[in-house]
Design an enzyme around this catalytic site. Sequence first.
Site, PDB file in Angstrom:
ATOM      1  N   LYS A  89       0.823  -1.213   0.000  1.00 30.31           N
ATOM      2  CA  LYS A  89       0.000   0.000   0.000  1.00 30.31           C
ATOM      3  C   LYS A  89       0.862   1.270   0.000  1.00 30.31           C
ATOM      4  O   LYS A  89       0.376   2.332  -0.377  1.00 30.31           O
ATOM      5  CB  LYS A  89      -0.953   0.017   1.196  1.00 30.31           C
ATOM      6  CG  LYS A  89      -0.310   0.164   2.551  1.00 30.31           C
ATOM      7  CD  LYS A  89      -1.343   0.127   3.666  1.00 30.31           C
ATOM      8  CE  LYS A  89      -0.717   0.280   5.046  1.00 30.31           C
ATOM      9  NZ  LYS A  89      -0.039   1.572   5.233  1.00 30.31           N
ATOM     10  N   ASP A  90       2.133   1.155   0.406  1.00 27.05           N
ATOM     11  CA  ASP A  90       3.031   2.312   0.428  1.00 27.05           C
ATOM     12  C   ASP A  90       3.780   2.500  -0.885  1.00 27.05           C
ATOM     13  O   ASP A  90       4.459   3.520  -1.066  1.00 27.05           O
ATOM     14  CB  ASP A  90       4.069   2.171   1.553  1.00 27.05           C
ATOM     15  CG  ASP A  90       3.453   2.229   2.944  1.00 27.05           C
ATOM     16  OD1 ASP A  90       2.412   2.893   3.096  1.00 27.05           O
ATOM     17  OD2 ASP A  90       4.018   1.608   3.864  1.00 27.05           O
ATOM     18  N   ARG A 140      -8.452   8.243   3.367  1.00 31.48           N
ATOM     19  CA  ARG A 140      -9.405   7.241   2.870  1.00 31.48           C
ATOM     20  C   ARG A 140     -10.328   6.781   3.994  1.00 31.48           C
ATOM     21  O   ARG A 140     -11.556   6.742   3.831  1.00 31.48           O
ATOM     22  CB  ARG A 140      -8.630   6.045   2.290  1.00 31.48           C
ATOM     23  CG  ARG A 140      -9.494   4.838   1.932  1.00 31.48           C
ATOM     24  CD  ARG A 140      -8.630   3.626   1.606  1.00 31.48           C
ATOM     25  NE  ARG A 140      -7.743   3.265   2.691  1.00 31.48           N
ATOM     26  CZ  ARG A 140      -8.104   2.561   3.754  1.00 31.48           C
ATOM     27  NH1 ARG A 140      -9.366   2.150   3.884  1.00 31.48           N
ATOM     28  NH2 ARG A 140      -7.235   2.271   4.696  1.00 31.48           N
ATOM     29  N   ARG A 141      -9.746   6.420   5.131  1.00 30.28           N
ATOM     30  CA  ARG A 141     -10.564   6.007   6.272  1.00 30.28           C
ATOM     31  C   ARG A 141     -11.412   7.156   6.781  1.00 30.28           C
ATOM     32  O   ARG A 141     -12.595   6.985   7.081  1.00 30.28           O
ATOM     33  CB  ARG A 141      -9.656   5.473   7.391  1.00 30.28           C
ATOM     34  CG  ARG A 141      -8.945   4.180   7.037  1.00 30.28           C
ATOM     35  CD  ARG A 141      -7.858   3.841   8.048  1.00 30.28           C
ATOM     36  NE  ARG A 141      -7.174   2.592   7.699  1.00 30.28           N
ATOM     37  CZ  ARG A 141      -5.927   2.314   8.026  1.00 30.28           C
ATOM     38  NH1 ARG A 141      -5.208   3.186   8.719  1.00 30.28           N
ATOM     39  NH2 ARG A 141      -5.387   1.160   7.671  1.00 30.28           N
ATOM     40  N   ARG A 158      -0.084   9.946  14.405  1.00 26.58           N
ATOM     41  CA  ARG A 158       1.137   9.497  13.729  1.00 26.58           C
ATOM     42  C   ARG A 158       1.958   8.658  14.685  1.00 26.58           C
ATOM     43  O   ARG A 158       1.644   8.519  15.858  1.00 26.58           O
ATOM     44  CB  ARG A 158       1.976  10.703  13.258  1.00 26.58           C
ATOM     45  CG  ARG A 158       1.398  11.485  12.090  1.00 26.58           C
ATOM     46  CD  ARG A 158       1.280  10.704  10.797  1.00 26.58           C
ATOM     47  NE  ARG A 158       2.441   9.900  10.453  1.00 26.58           N
ATOM     48  CZ  ARG A 158       3.536  10.362   9.864  1.00 26.58           C
ATOM     49  NH1 ARG A 158       3.637  11.638   9.557  1.00 26.58           N
ATOM     50  NH2 ARG A 158       4.531   9.556   9.579  1.00 26.58           N
ATOM     51  N   ARG A 164       1.099   4.580  18.650  1.00 28.22           N
ATOM     52  CA  ARG A 164      -0.332   4.866  18.483  1.00 28.22           C
ATOM     53  C   ARG A 164      -1.159   4.155  19.558  1.00 28.22           C
ATOM     54  O   ARG A 164      -2.082   4.739  20.132  1.00 28.22           O
ATOM     55  CB  ARG A 164      -0.787   4.437  17.085  1.00 28.22           C
ATOM     56  CG  ARG A 164      -0.124   5.214  15.969  1.00 28.22           C
ATOM     57  CD  ARG A 164      -0.693   4.817  14.612  1.00 28.22           C
ATOM     58  NE  ARG A 164       0.111   5.364  13.535  1.00 28.22           N
ATOM     59  CZ  ARG A 164      -0.286   5.491  12.275  1.00 28.22           C
ATOM     60  NH1 ARG A 164      -1.515   5.097  11.939  1.00 28.22           N
ATOM     61  NH2 ARG A 164       0.499   5.988  11.350  1.00 28.22           N
ATOM     62  N   CYS A 251      -1.701   7.377  -2.014  1.00 28.70           N
ATOM     63  CA  CYS A 251      -2.288   6.653  -0.882  1.00 28.70           C
ATOM     64  C   CYS A 251      -3.054   7.571   0.054  1.00 28.70           C
ATOM     65  O   CYS A 251      -3.880   7.122   0.835  1.00 28.70           O
ATOM     66  CB  CYS A 251      -1.192   5.928  -0.104  1.00 28.70           C
ATOM     67  SG  CYS A 251      -0.298   4.710  -1.082  1.00 28.70           S
TER      68      CYS A 251
END
Length: 323
Positions: A89-90, A140-141, A158, A164, A251
């Site tokens: 995805k990156d 996106r989320r 971040r 996190r 992304c």
Amino acid sequence: MTSVVSSARRTIRIGSRKSQLALVQTYWVREQLQNSFPDINFEVHTMSTQGDNILDVALAKIGDKGLFTKELEVGMLNQEIDFAVHSLKDLPTNLPEGLALAAITERENPADALVVHEKFKDKQIDTLPEGAVIGTSSLRRLAQLRHHFPHLTFKDVRGNLNTRLAKLDAGEYDGLILAAAGLQRLGMGDRVHQILPKEISLHAVGQGALGIECRVDDTELISLLKAIEHPQTRDRCLAERSFLRSLEGGCQVPIGVNTDINGDELTLTGIVASVDGQNLVKDTISGAISDAEAIGTQLAERLREQGAQEILNIIFAEIQRGS
């Protein structure tokens, strides 16, 4: 060029980011290759990327194409390393000249997951109280959750996974939305409180899969890497990446996907949403697995006809303004 499997060079150098998740993924790839090719020495080399060093700015504000891959790619082109392992995805959909996506490994669960503070263990995403603070660094989320749950409060987060989770446990957030695959790979699957259904959150392109990138002319290495490729994951991800490439989205643009394979048929669902969640276009298309990339292109065009381009133009303009 010296062959990577010739007697002149028995060591293949693998490039990896230094993060805990990146190293877990890279050493998994190394183990698979070492088991398949015991006569070759696979050596891991680590380096920091720009994305690893920028921890106090939202990714969407700086753009993230190549933020987690550029230094590794430079290393390959300079022949300091032979291939790199990425969270797919990156990895940008357009690679630098001279490099290729050589293999895609079997995918973990690509879905997004809700992780909650202890006080909300009895809640699901749709029963969290008004104003509950949800952390996510993904537009996106954010766009999809704002669309479905406008009563929740969203806050950027971040840092690595442990950072996190520590912020969540300290009460800075009531919940986090994270990739289920990352939690599973780090042995933290027990922190998954709820897998978000695709009706609520379509996942990122390539999420849950590993992409292995190497020099395009290193044909013998490419043939070795094919030994750990997973054909179904490859086909699903090629369709997803074609969809993203056709929309010219990074992304950090609110573009989500879901792919399913039934026999020889691949079904791709895609979504483009405005950051505020107010405007959203979504559609599904099916076709032969052998036409995976064409399916992605066709779905992108269909969504563009339904208004996706207008949404993306606004988002690109906002990102350029640093908003």
